[in-house]
Design an enzyme around this catalytic site. Structure first.
Site, PDB file in Angstrom:
ATOM      1  N   ASP A 179      -5.597   1.293  -2.714  1.00 23.90           N
ATOM      2  CA  ASP A 179      -5.309   1.389  -4.141  1.00 23.90           C
ATOM      3  C   ASP A 179      -4.675   2.746  -4.365  1.00 23.90           C
ATOM      4  O   ASP A 179      -5.167   3.768  -3.880  1.00 23.90           O
ATOM      5  CB  ASP A 179      -6.556   1.195  -5.013  1.00 23.90           C
ATOM      6  CG  ASP A 179      -6.148   0.757  -6.417  1.00 23.90           C
ATOM      7  OD1 ASP A 179      -5.522  -0.308  -6.550  1.00 23.90           O
ATOM      8  OD2 ASP A 179      -6.404   1.506  -7.389  1.00 23.90           O
ATOM      9  N   SER A 180      -3.570   2.748  -5.061  1.00 23.46           N
ATOM     10  CA  SER A 180      -2.791   3.979  -5.149  1.00 23.46           C
ATOM     11  C   SER A 180      -2.076   4.043  -6.480  1.00 23.46           C
ATOM     12  O   SER A 180      -2.010   3.057  -7.210  1.00 23.46           O
ATOM     13  CB  SER A 180      -1.788   4.041  -3.993  1.00 23.46           C
ATOM     14  OG  SER A 180      -1.094   2.817  -3.875  1.00 23.46           O
TER      15      SER A 180
ATOM     16  N   GLY B  56       8.427   1.123  -5.914  1.00 22.75           N
ATOM     17  CA  GLY B  56       7.699   1.689  -7.053  1.00 22.75           C
ATOM     18  C   GLY B  56       8.407   2.888  -7.685  1.00 22.75           C
ATOM     19  O   GLY B  56       9.608   2.829  -8.006  1.00 22.75           O
TER      20      GLY B  56
END
Ligand code: ITT
Length: 199
Positions: free
Chosen positions: A69-70, A155
């Protein structure tokens, strides 16, 4: 060779983790290959969400599972988008939607106040109910550019200028991003601990 499931639906993360583990004793299987569907990330922290994803995938498959998770923490936005990085512009937002919203939110903010960091929490569970998951973290400091640059990565990479570089994260060669990035740091720590545990 140890087979481990990677609990992600993000193709950018999957590509980076596979690149970094090439030549190691760990073989990554993407969760989609094993029929695992994504679950809601209802946690309030990166750690809670990473554990939710890893335990869910381990429960569905009976395999050991790794989850990442980032997200991006922007100081002038008080740490936002943070755990909401993937959904910053809305529940079904694309990378491009999120990036545009971030640039709009920072439009009048001078460069000196655009400091930010990527954070990655990686966990590895040995079965869904593992009471002692391995937890590793990485942080990559930088600042947010006022326009996108570069086509690599995914992203927010086109607007992230690492503190140690004149190139955006999306202008870096993949191997250089992996050497510096939050995910690269966390994954090297995790591999070192998994290797110790199996020796
Ligand atoms: P999974 O939960 O299925 O792994 P996700 O994209 O939903 O995929 P996260 O909830 O961890 O993953 O959200 C991470 C978001 O943070 C991701 O969608 C990007 O917008 C951003 N992010 C994380 N690491 C990044 C990186 O290395 N470069 C650019 N953006 C990144």
């Amino acid at each position: 060779m140890k087979k481990m499931l990677l609990a992600t639906g993000n193709s950018g993360k999957l590509r980076e983790v596979k690149e970094m583990l090439a030549g190691s004793r760990i073989q990554i299987l993407p969760q989609a290959l094993l029929g695992v569907h994504e679950i809601a990330e209802s946690g309030a922290s990166f750690l809670e969400n990473a554990l939710l994803k890893a335990r869910h995938a381990a429960r569905q498959t009976g395999m050991d599972a790794i989850a990442d998770d980032s997200g991006l923490e922007v100081d002038v936005l008080h740490g936002a988008p943070g755990v909401y990085s993937a959904r910053y512009a809305g529940p079904h937002a694309s990378d491009a939607d999120n990036l545009s919203k971030l640039l709009r939110d920072l439009v009048s903010v001078p460069m000196a106040q655009r400091t930010a960091r990527f954070r990655c929490v990686l966990v590895c569970v040995h079965g869904a109910n593992d009471p002692a998951p391995l937890i590793c973290e990485g942080v990559w400091e930088g600042c947010i550019l006022d326009a996108p640059r570069g086509n690599n990565g995914f992203g927010y990479d086109p607007v992230f200028l690492p503190a140690e570089h004149a190139y955006s994260a999306a202008e870096l060669a993949p191997a250089e991003k992996n050497r510096l990035s939050h995910r690269g740091q966390a994954l090297r720590r995790l591999v070192a601990r998994l290797t110790c545990a199996s020796d």
